[in-house]
Design an enzyme around this catalytic site. Structure first.
Site, PDB file in Angstrom:
ATOM      1  N   LEU A 122       0.852  -1.134   0.075  1.00 33.92           N
ATOM      2  CA  LEU A 122       0.049   0.106   0.080  1.00 33.92           C
ATOM      3  C   LEU A 122       0.873   1.131  -0.170  1.00 33.92           C
ATOM      4  CD1 LEU A 122      -2.920  -0.832   2.472  1.00 33.92           C
ATOM      5  CD2 LEU A 122      -2.636  -1.335  -0.051  1.00 33.92           C
ATOM      6  N   GLY A 155      -0.508   2.039  -3.631  1.00 24.93           N
ATOM      7  CA  GLY A 155      -2.075   1.531  -3.868  1.00 24.93           C
ATOM      8  C   GLY A 155      -2.591   1.641  -2.746  1.00 24.93           C
ATOM      9  N   ASP A 165       5.730  -6.110   2.141  1.00 26.13           N
ATOM     10  CA  ASP A 165       6.694  -5.344   1.164  1.00 26.13           C
ATOM     11  C   ASP A 165       7.183  -6.613   0.660  1.00 26.13           C
ATOM     12  OD1 ASP A 165       9.024  -4.497   0.242  1.00 26.13           O
ATOM     13  OD2 ASP A 165       8.902  -2.803   1.415  1.00 26.13           O
ATOM     14  N   ILE A 166       7.629  -6.737  -0.878  1.00 23.97           N
ATOM     15  CA  ILE A 166       8.287  -7.737  -1.378  1.00 23.97           C
ATOM     16  C   ILE A 166       9.395  -7.886  -1.089  1.00 23.97           C
ATOM     17  CG2 ILE A 166       6.651  -8.003  -3.286  1.00 23.97           C
ATOM     18  CD1 ILE A 166       8.346  -6.397  -5.077  1.00 23.97           C
ATOM     19  N   GLN A 174       2.994  -7.230 -10.379  1.00 25.02           N
ATOM     20  CA  GLN A 174       2.785  -5.940 -11.142  1.00 25.02           C
ATOM     21  C   GLN A 174       3.465  -4.872  -9.836  1.00 25.02           C
ATOM     22  OE1 GLN A 174       1.068  -5.506 -14.040  1.00 25.02           O
ATOM     23  NE2 GLN A 174       0.959  -7.898 -13.811  1.00 25.02           N
ATOM     24  N   ALA A 225       6.025  -2.672  -8.144  1.00 20.65           N
ATOM     25  CA  ALA A 225       7.244  -2.074  -8.338  1.00 20.65           C
ATOM     26  C   ALA A 225       7.188  -0.736  -7.787  1.00 20.65           C
ATOM     27  CB  ALA A 225       7.282  -2.315  -9.750  1.00 20.65           C
ATOM     28  N   TYR A 242      14.910   3.066 -13.296  1.00 20.89           N
ATOM     29  CA  TYR A 242      13.473   2.360 -13.467  1.00 20.89           C
ATOM     30  C   TYR A 242      13.529   1.396 -14.414  1.00 20.89           C
ATOM     31  CZ  TYR A 242       8.723   1.528 -14.769  1.00 20.89           C
ATOM     32  OH  TYR A 242       7.579   0.972 -15.167  1.00 20.89           O
ATOM     33  N   ILE A 264      -2.285  11.459 -18.627  1.00 19.84           N
ATOM     34  CA  ILE A 264      -3.807  11.601 -18.930  1.00 19.84           C
ATOM     35  C   ILE A 264      -4.582  11.736 -17.340  1.00 19.84           C
ATOM     36  CG2 ILE A 264      -5.768  10.301 -19.599  1.00 19.84           C
ATOM     37  CD1 ILE A 264      -4.115   9.131 -21.875  1.00 19.84           C
ATOM     38  N   GLY A 291      15.742  12.613 -18.985  1.00 17.25           N
ATOM     39  CA  GLY A 291      15.989  11.390 -18.920  1.00 17.25           C
ATOM     40  C   GLY A 291      14.717  10.545 -19.463  1.00 17.25           C
TER      41      GLY A 291
HETATM   42  N1  LIG Z   1       1.238   2.757 -15.710  1.00 16.92           N
HETATM   43  C1  LIG Z   1       2.054   2.309 -16.831  1.00 16.92           C
HETATM   44  O1  LIG Z   1       1.848   3.194 -17.717  1.00 16.92           O
HETATM   45  C2  LIG Z   1       3.221   1.401 -16.749  1.00 16.92           C
HETATM   46  C3  LIG Z   1       3.807   1.198 -18.013  1.00 16.92           C
HETATM   47  C4  LIG Z   1       4.733   0.280 -18.094  1.00 16.92           C
HETATM   48  C5  LIG Z   1       4.829  -0.535 -16.801  1.00 16.92           C
HETATM   49  N2  LIG Z   1       4.002  -0.570 -15.516  1.00 16.92           N
HETATM   50  C6  LIG Z   1       4.430  -1.412 -14.690  1.00 16.92           C
HETATM   51  O2  LIG Z   1       3.043  -1.723 -14.142  1.00 16.92           O
HETATM   52  C7  LIG Z   1       3.011  -2.181 -12.839  1.00 16.92           C
HETATM   53  C8  LIG Z   1       1.973  -1.460 -12.163  1.00 16.92           C
HETATM   54  O3  LIG Z   1       2.286  -0.049 -12.221  1.00 16.92           O
HETATM   55  P1  LIG Z   1       1.153   1.110 -11.945  1.00 16.92           P
HETATM   56  O4  LIG Z   1       1.069   2.058 -12.710  1.00 16.92           O
HETATM   57  O5  LIG Z   1      -0.231   0.424 -11.716  1.00 16.92           O
HETATM   58  O6  LIG Z   1       1.802   1.636 -10.791  1.00 16.92           O
HETATM   59  P2  LIG Z   1       1.198   1.489  -9.012  1.00 16.92           P
HETATM   60  O7  LIG Z   1       2.011   2.633  -8.356  1.00 16.92           O
HETATM   61  O8  LIG Z   1      -0.478   2.071  -9.088  1.00 16.92           O
HETATM   62  O9  LIG Z   1       1.094   0.154  -8.664  1.00 16.92           O
HETATM   63  C9  LIG Z   1       1.975  -0.722  -7.791  1.00 16.92           C
HETATM   64  C10 LIG Z   1       1.477  -1.271  -6.791  1.00 16.92           C
HETATM   65  O10 LIG Z   1       2.604  -2.059  -6.315  1.00 16.92           O
HETATM   66  C11 LIG Z   1       2.748  -1.827  -4.892  1.00 16.92           C
HETATM   67  N3  LIG Z   1       4.176  -1.655  -4.367  1.00 16.92           N
HETATM   68  C12 LIG Z   1       5.049  -0.847  -4.625  1.00 16.92           C
HETATM   69  N4  LIG Z   1       6.162  -1.229  -4.006  1.00 16.92           N
HETATM   70  C13 LIG Z   1       5.977  -2.298  -3.140  1.00 16.92           C
HETATM   71  C14 LIG Z   1       6.692  -3.266  -2.433  1.00 16.92           C
HETATM   72  N5  LIG Z   1       7.942  -2.915  -2.201  1.00 16.92           N
HETATM   73  N6  LIG Z   1       5.955  -4.497  -1.832  1.00 16.92           N
HETATM   74  C15 LIG Z   1       4.806  -4.627  -2.092  1.00 16.92           C
HETATM   75  N7  LIG Z   1       4.021  -3.946  -3.008  1.00 16.92           N
HETATM   76  C16 LIG Z   1       4.466  -2.763  -3.547  1.00 16.92           C
HETATM   77  C17 LIG Z   1       2.204  -0.183  -4.784  1.00 16.92           C
HETATM   78  O11 LIG Z   1       1.483  -0.017  -3.253  1.00 16.92           O
HETATM   79  C18 LIG Z   1       0.916  -0.251  -5.786  1.00 16.92           C
HETATM   80  O12 LIG Z   1      -0.019  -0.756  -5.397  1.00 16.92           O
HETATM   81  C19 LIG Z   1       4.659  -1.796 -12.468  1.00 16.92           C
HETATM   82  O13 LIG Z   1       5.233  -2.906 -12.231  1.00 16.92           O
HETATM   83  C20 LIG Z   1       5.073  -0.978 -13.597  1.00 16.92           C
HETATM   84  O14 LIG Z   1       6.419  -0.946 -13.525  1.00 16.92           O
HETATM   85  C21 LIG Z   1       3.308   0.383 -15.605  1.00 16.92           C
END
Ligand SMILES: NC(=O)c1ccc[n+]([C@@H]2O[C@H](COP(=O)([O-])OP(=O)(O)OC[C@H]3O[C@@H](n4cnc5c(N)ncnc54)[C@H](O)[C@@H]3O)[C@@H](O)[C@H]2O)c1
Length: 306
Positions: A33, A36, A51-52, A73, A75, A142, A186, A268
Site C-alpha cells: 500500500l 496502492g 513488502d516484497i 505488478q 514495483a 527504473y 492523462i 531522462g
Molecule cells: N502505468 C504505466 O503506464 C506502466 C507502464 C509500464 C509498466 N508498468 C508497470 O506496471 C506495474 C503497475 O504499475 P502501476 O502504474 O499500476 O503503478 P502503481 O504504483 O499504481 O502500482 C504499483 C503497486 O505496487 C505496490 N508496491 C510498490 N512497492 C511495493 C513493495 N515493495 N512491496 C509490495 N507492494 C509494492 C504499490 O503499493 C502499488 O499498489 C509496475 O510494475 C510498473 O512498472 C506501468
C-alpha cells in the site's frame, strides 16, 4: 486458478484483479500500500499487506496461499524518482522480484506473468514501432531494474521450469490511475481540467507515446494465464500520440477551454516511442479493443465520479 497479484491494490494491478475475478479465478493481493489503496481491492479478495523485500512475510504468505500463478505488478514505477534513488529501485524491483521467484519455486508455482515496460526498456528507438527484439538500452534506473528481472525469469525457467510471460506495457491510462503522481499524464491532466486548473506540459508537447487503456492491459494478463509461455510481448497500439493531441482531446472530453502552460523539458525521457504488438496479436490473441477517444471518455467519467 489460484492467482496472487502483487501490486494488486495499485492502478494496473487492481484492474487485473477485477478481470481475473470476472474470469472465475481465486485471487489474492500482495501489496504494501505504498502507492496502492485498500479501497481498490474488492471486498471478497484477500489482501496480504507486505513488502516484497520482506522475506519472512513472503514465507508466511506463500505457505498460506500457495499461488499457482503470480501476476507480478508490484514495483517502484517513477522514472524521475529512480534517477534520484537508483538503489531503492534495484532493491524493490530487482531484489523484491527475486524474492518472489524464490518463494514461487519453493511452493511449486507454475507461472509468473510479469509487468515489463515497453516505454523504459528500449531507450530512444532506432525504428518505430518498436518490436520485441529491438536493442535494449534503458535510459534510467527504473527501466534498467524492470528489464533486469526479465533475465531472472528466463533463467528460473531454464533451471527450474518456472514458466513466465513478460508483457511490456506502453503508457497505460484509465480508471484508478493516480492523478497526483509524476507519471500518468492523462490522469494528471484530466484531474486538473475537471478542477478548473491549467495543466502544464513539459517541453513542447511534441513527445509521442503509445497510450493503452488499462482494461486492455488487464485482458493481456488474463490471456497470458494459458498462452505465451516463456515469451516476451509488447502490448500497445502501434501508434504514437503526442502530448498536445492528448491535451486537445481531453479539453473536448472535459469541456476545459484554457490553453496549456508550457515548462522546460524534463531530462531522462525518450522523445518518441510506440510499440509493435503484432506478436501479442498472433500468439496471445490480444489487440487493443478500446480506442483513445473512448478510453479518454471512460477515464474522465471515472475521475468525475470520484
Ligand atoms: N502505468 C504505466 O503506464 C506502466 C507502464 C509500464 C509498466 N508498468 C508497470 O506496471 C506495474 C503497475 O504499475 P502501476 O502504474 O499500476 O503503478 P502503481 O504504483 O499504481 O502500482 C504499483 C503497486 O505496487 C505496490 N508496491 C510498490 N512497492 C511495493 C513493495 N515493495 N512491496 C509490495 N507492494 C509494492 C504499490 O503499493 C502499488 O499498489 C509496475 O510494475 C510498473 O512498472 C506501468
Amino acid at each position: 486458478m489460484r492467482i496472487l497479484v502483487t501490486g494488486g491494490a495499485g492502478f494496473i494491478g487492481s484492474n487485473i484483479v477485477d478481470a481475473l475475478l470476472a474470469d472465475g479465478h481465486e485471487v489474492a493481493v500482495l501489496d504494501d500500500l505504498s502507492t496502492g489503496k485498500q479501497t481498490n481491492v474488492a471486498l471478497n479478495v484477500k489482501l496480504y499487506r507486505a513488502d516484497i523485500r520482506d522475506n519472512d512475510a513472503l514465507t508466511n504468505i506463500f505457505n498460506d496461499f500457495k499461488p499457482e500463478i503470480i501476476s507480478h505488478q508490484a514495483a517502484k514505477a517513477d522514472v524521475r524518482e529512480s534517477l534520484q534513488r537508483p538503489q531503492l529501485y534495484a532493491e524493490v524491483n530487482i531484489i523484491g522480484s527475486l524474492n518472489l521467484l524464490e518463494h514461487a519455486r519453493r511452493v511449486g508455482t507454475q507461472k509468473i506473468i510479469y509487468a515489463g515496460t515497453g516505454g523504459a526498456t528500449y531507450g530512444e528507438p532506432q525504428y518505430l514501432p518498436v518490436k520485441e527484439d529491438h536493442p535494449v538500452n534503458p535510459l534510467d534506473p527504473y527501466g534498467a531494474s524492470k528489464h533486469h528481472v526479465e533475465h531472472y525469469l528466463f533463467l528460473y525457467n531454464y533451471n527450474y521450469g518456472l514458466k513466465y510471460t513478460v508483457l511490456r506495457y506502453p503508457n497505460v491510462y484509465g480508471p484508478r490511475q493516480n492523478p497526483f503522481g509524476e507519471a500518468g499524464v492523462i490522469a494528471i491532466f484530466t484531474y486538473k481540467m475537471l478542477n478548473g486548473e491549467t495543466p502544464t506540459i513539459n517541453g513542447k508537447g511534441d513527445k509521442q507515446r503509445d497510450f493503452c487503456f488499462v482494461g486492455d492491459v488487464a485482458r493481456a494478463n488474463v490471456l497470458s494465464l494459458t498462452n505465451g509461455d516463456n515469451q516476451i510481448y509488447n502490448i500497445g497500439s502501434g501508434v504514437g500520440t503526442d502530448i498536445n493531441t492528448i491535451y486537445e482531446k481531453l479539453q473536448r472530453a472535459t469541456g476545459f477551454t484554457k490553453p496549456a502552460n508550457y515548462a522546460p523539458d524534463k531530462p531522462g525521457e525518450v522523445y518518441r516511442i510506440y510499440l509493435d504488438a503484432t506478436k501479442a496479436g498472433r500468439e496471445l490473441g490480444w489487440e487493443a479493443n478500446v480506442g483513445l477517444e473512448e478510453g479518454l471518455q471512460l477515464t474522465v467519467e471515472s475521475l468525475r465520479a470520484r
